[in-house]
Design a protein around this motif. Structure first.
Motif, PDB file in Angstrom:
ATOM      1  N   ASP A 103       1.079  -1.071  -0.094  1.00  0.00           N
ATOM      2  CA  ASP A 103       0.191   0.008  -0.007  1.00  0.00           C
ATOM      3  C   ASP A 103       0.996   1.105  -0.036  1.00  0.00           C
ATOM      4  O   ASP A 103       1.952   1.306   0.568  1.00  0.00           O
ATOM      5  N   PHE A 104       0.561   2.228  -0.753  1.00  0.00           N
ATOM      6  CA  PHE A 104       1.300   3.320  -0.837  1.00  0.00           C
ATOM      7  C   PHE A 104       0.520   4.558  -0.925  1.00  0.00           C
ATOM      8  O   PHE A 104      -0.604   4.623  -1.431  1.00  0.00           O
ATOM      9  N   ALA A 105       1.037   5.873  -0.493  1.00  0.00           N
ATOM     10  CA  ALA A 105       0.019   6.858  -0.537  1.00  0.00           C
ATOM     11  C   ALA A 105       0.909   8.173  -1.440  1.00  0.00           C
ATOM     12  O   ALA A 105       2.081   8.284  -1.320  1.00  0.00           O
ATOM     13  N   LEU A 106      -0.002   8.728  -2.235  1.00  0.00           N
ATOM     14  CA  LEU A 106       0.664  10.024  -2.801  1.00  0.00           C
ATOM     15  C   LEU A 106      -0.439  11.407  -2.454  1.00  0.00           C
ATOM     16  O   LEU A 106      -1.438  11.159  -2.400  1.00  0.00           O
ATOM     17  N   ILE A 107       0.456  12.358  -2.516  1.00  0.00           N
ATOM     18  CA  ILE A 107      -0.464  13.679  -1.937  1.00  0.00           C
ATOM     19  C   ILE A 107      -0.228  14.665  -3.454  1.00  0.00           C
ATOM     20  O   ILE A 107       0.859  14.612  -4.057  1.00  0.00           O
ATOM     21  N   ILE A 108      -1.324  14.969  -3.774  1.00  0.00           N
ATOM     22  CA  ILE A 108      -1.486  15.901  -5.272  1.00  0.00           C
ATOM     23  C   ILE A 108      -2.145  16.913  -4.674  1.00  0.00           C
ATOM     24  O   ILE A 108      -3.073  17.225  -4.066  1.00  0.00           O
ATOM     25  N   PRO A 109      -1.988  18.168  -5.386  1.00  0.00           N
ATOM     26  CA  PRO A 109      -2.896  19.279  -5.485  1.00  0.00           C
ATOM     27  C   PRO A 109      -4.271  19.092  -5.857  1.00  0.00           C
ATOM     28  O   PRO A 109      -4.286  18.571  -6.683  1.00  0.00           O
ATOM     29  N   SER A 110      -5.180  19.662  -5.260  1.00  0.00           N
ATOM     30  CA  SER A 110      -6.599  19.504  -5.455  1.00  0.00           C
ATOM     31  C   SER A 110      -6.793  20.826  -6.257  1.00  0.00           C
ATOM     32  O   SER A 110      -7.000  21.941  -5.830  1.00  0.00           O
ATOM     33  N   LEU A 111      -6.784  20.715  -7.767  1.00  0.00           N
ATOM     34  CA  LEU A 111      -7.116  21.826  -8.427  1.00  0.00           C
ATOM     35  C   LEU A 111      -8.562  21.956  -9.035  1.00  0.00           C
ATOM     36  O   LEU A 111      -9.145  20.841  -9.340  1.00  0.00           O
ATOM     37  N   PRO A 112      -8.938  23.047  -9.040  1.00  0.00           N
ATOM     38  CA  PRO A 112     -10.335  23.237  -9.243  1.00  0.00           C
ATOM     39  C   PRO A 112     -10.808  22.886 -10.638  1.00  0.00           C
ATOM     40  O   PRO A 112     -12.139  22.310 -10.710  1.00  0.00           O
ATOM     41  N   THR A 113     -10.289  22.847 -11.543  1.00  0.00           N
ATOM     42  CA  THR A 113     -10.706  22.297 -12.661  1.00  0.00           C
ATOM     43  C   THR A 113     -10.304  20.620 -13.194  1.00  0.00           C
ATOM     44  O   THR A 113     -10.522  20.196 -14.198  1.00  0.00           O
ATOM     45  N   ALA A 114      -9.612  20.003 -12.090  1.00  0.00           N
ATOM     46  CA  ALA A 114      -9.241  18.834 -12.300  1.00  0.00           C
ATOM     47  C   ALA A 114     -10.311  17.891 -12.352  1.00  0.00           C
ATOM     48  O   ALA A 114     -11.308  17.544 -11.730  1.00  0.00           O
ATOM     49  N   LYS A 115     -10.189  16.891 -13.290  1.00  0.00           N
ATOM     50  CA  LYS A 115     -11.215  15.801 -13.544  1.00  0.00           C
ATOM     51  C   LYS A 115     -10.762  14.536 -12.950  1.00  0.00           C
ATOM     52  O   LYS A 115     -11.757  13.989 -12.426  1.00  0.00           O
ATOM     53  N   GLU A 116      -9.638  13.991 -13.270  1.00  0.00           N
ATOM     54  CA  GLU A 116      -9.067  12.932 -12.821  1.00  0.00           C
ATOM     55  C   GLU A 116      -7.621  12.746 -12.714  1.00  0.00           C
ATOM     56  O   GLU A 116      -6.997  13.765 -13.317  1.00  0.00           O
TER      57      GLU A 116
END
Lengths: 164, 383
Positions: A103-116
């Motif tokens: 199991d592993f985790a990734l942190i990504i920016p939550s961008l307003p126009t992001a779909k997937e």
């Protein structure tokens, strides 16, 4: 001169944005012999790594917008190598534990126009897509459901009438 | 078919439409009522906070009172901010994100997406922001009267929220290398902080090339010892999701998890420290230099230079690493003070120095080859 100033302002704005906390998405992923699946996903406020150092070869994550533009992308290694070390009996010992499932985790920016966010393996084959659009129950939902039921009733009545 | 019978489905449809419309409107109406009631509750809460601040400000100088105030449902914390002084942006990330949008406000009810920011009068804070957690539906305040104002604080440290604490700050998070310390099995925050300071000052910055690159690093701690799901089957392995969730409170490229282990317990059942991607899990009962050894793995992808039978069981490719090579040792041919010595993780590979921190935790240096590899990555962050 004006262009230089503009670039500086844009850079400052970019730096100011990156230096502060942001809305982020933390993905909990599972890797099993090349297969990647999502276990959990949370949105919160915080920081994501700047990812200035990335592997040459590795998996790739791409955050894609609603109009399919790549908004954010980075390479990463699935953490299958665990270095383990200890100083015991007057010598350093340990070794590398290689796992094929983790199991592993990734942190990504939550961008307003992001779909997937799409994940690609080392061979650039897409292995996973995780939807990022929040599924919000809008208050007009019962109205839409009601209208849909009415539409179905009307259609069925019309069909019945046509039969008779 | 009789006319009345033919009209029956139509009547049913009309009745259904009415029923659905009534349900829909009721749903929206009830939601509106609930929303209005909540807004009223929030306004009442704000007024009562302002009320007790005003009351206390009229008391004699230096007198104090502890008050518990019930908060509306859904509120997880409140923050008092003095926008005229420099605010600590690491205290509450949600507040930091929204703060610039409310330059006139000084009282924030969180989550801000559901609640609001307000402007209160007559108060001061010992630090800005002062964020107070909601415990059992209440916030606990300690109010100290000043000259016509009230100093707002908390009766106990546990009432305050500090998501992330910056303890060594040299550059903006986007420019420096950010490292966050998390703690496990610690009894007190003091013990944890002392260990962190010892690791930074007596271990991390004692070593080259980090000593001469002090200005590249920022260190933070998360003073929250929540369970990180760590297992101890031979080596420390923590739940990556829990770790990242906690670490995300601070800027971070690398995460150090200090596992506070009793030395006697560790003597009976020794546990290995580990490095897994950008996470170093450190057994504090081991030599402090283990932190630098694990960071060598994480930061510069350095291999172990000691030989262990453990490596015989796996397919180890020494050529992949900057500090292991084949018998020609061409990787470090131009580096002064290097050699070509048998043994780098396995006997099939060669290392460049007799001793180094990647060979033994007793060594006090990385050695020229490892230092070069580390410096190359440090240069990525050069300002």
């Amino acid at each position: 001169m004006k262009t230089k100033k503009l670039i500086l302002i844009i850079m400052l704005l970019l730096f100011a944005q990156f230096a502060c906390a942001d809305k982020i998405t933390i993905l909990n992923l599972h890797y099993d012999r090349g297969e990647v699946s999502v276990i959990d996903k949370i949105d919160t406020y915080g920081y994501y790594p700047d990812r200035k150092i990335q592997p040459d070869i590795g998996y790739k994550a791409e955050v894609v917008s609603v109009d399919d533009a790549v908004l954010y992308s980075f390479k990463f290694e699935v953490p299958l190598e665990h270095y383990t070390d200890i100083h015991l009996d007057n010598r350093t010992q340990g070794g590398l534990v290689i796992v094929n499932e983790t199991d592993f985790a990734l942190i990504i920016p939550s961008l307003p126009t992001a779909k997937e966010v799409n994940f690609y393996n080392e061979k650039n084959v897409k292995v996973l897509t995780v939807g990022l659009i929040e599924e919000k129950l809008i208050p007009t939902m019962p109205i839409i459901i009601g209208l849909a039921i009415i539409f179905v009733i009307i259609i069925s009545m019309a069909l019945k009438k046509r039969k008779t | 078919m009789p006319r009345a019978q033919a009209a029956r489905p139509f009547m049913y449809a009309i009745a259904t439409i009415f029923l659905i419309l009534i349900l829909s409107f009721s749903f929206v109406y009830i939601k509106d009522i609930a929303k209005t009631a909540r807004e009223r509750e929030v306004i009442t809460f704000i007024k009562s906070v302002q009320g007790i601040i005003d009351t206390q400000s009229k008391q004699s100088f230096g007198s104090h009172v502890d008050r518990s105030i019930a908060v509306p449902e859904g509120v997880n914390s409140v923050c008092f901010v003095d926008q005229s002084q420099k605010t600590d942006r690491f205290v509450n990330n949600e507040l930091t994100v929204f703060l610039e949008h409310y330059p006139e406000s000084n009282f924030f009810i969180l989550p801000l997406e559901d609640f609001m920011a307000e402007k209160l009068e007559n108060f001061e804070v010992p630090k800005s922001p002062l964020c107070i957690r909601v415990i059992n539906g209440k916030i606990n305040l300690r109010l100290l009267s000043q000259f016509g104002t009230t100093l707002v604080g908390t009766p106990a440290r546990k009432d305050e929220i500090e998501e992330c604490t910056s303890i060594f700050y040299t550059s903006e998070p986007n420019q420096g290398i950010d490292i966050v310390f998390l703690g496990q099995a610690y009894g007190t925050t003091e013990e944890f902080k002392n260990d962190v300071y010892d690791y930074i000052n007596d271990v991390f910055f004692k070593l080259e090339p980090f000593h001469s690159h002090r200005d590249n690093f920022n260190f933070y701690i998360v003073d929250d010892f929540q369970d990180l799901g760590c297992t101890f089957e031979g080596y420390v392995l923590c739940n990556s999701f829990k770790v990242k969730r906690l670490a995300s409170r601070c800027p971070h490229e690398f995460i150090f998890i200090l596992i506070d282990r009793n030395k006697i317990k560790d003597f009976i059942m020794p546990i290995r420290s580990s490095a897994i991607a950008n996470i170093a899990n450190i057994n504090t009962a081991d030599k402090p230099s283990v932190l630098m050894h694990e960071f060598g793995h994480s930061f510069a992808d350095l291999a172990d230079e000691y030989v262990d039978d453990y490596y015989l069981a796996i397919k180890f490719d020494g050529e992949r690493y900057p500090n292991c090579d084949n018998s020609r040792c061409s990787k470090w041919s131009g580096i002064e003070g290097t050699d070509c010595l048998k043994g780098c993780s396995t006997d099939g590979y060669y290392r460049g120095t007799k001793n180094s921190l990647m060979k033994s935790l007793s060594a006090e240096y990385y050695g020229p080859i490892n230092e070069k590899a580390i410096t190359e990555n440090l240069d990525v962050y050069k300002r």
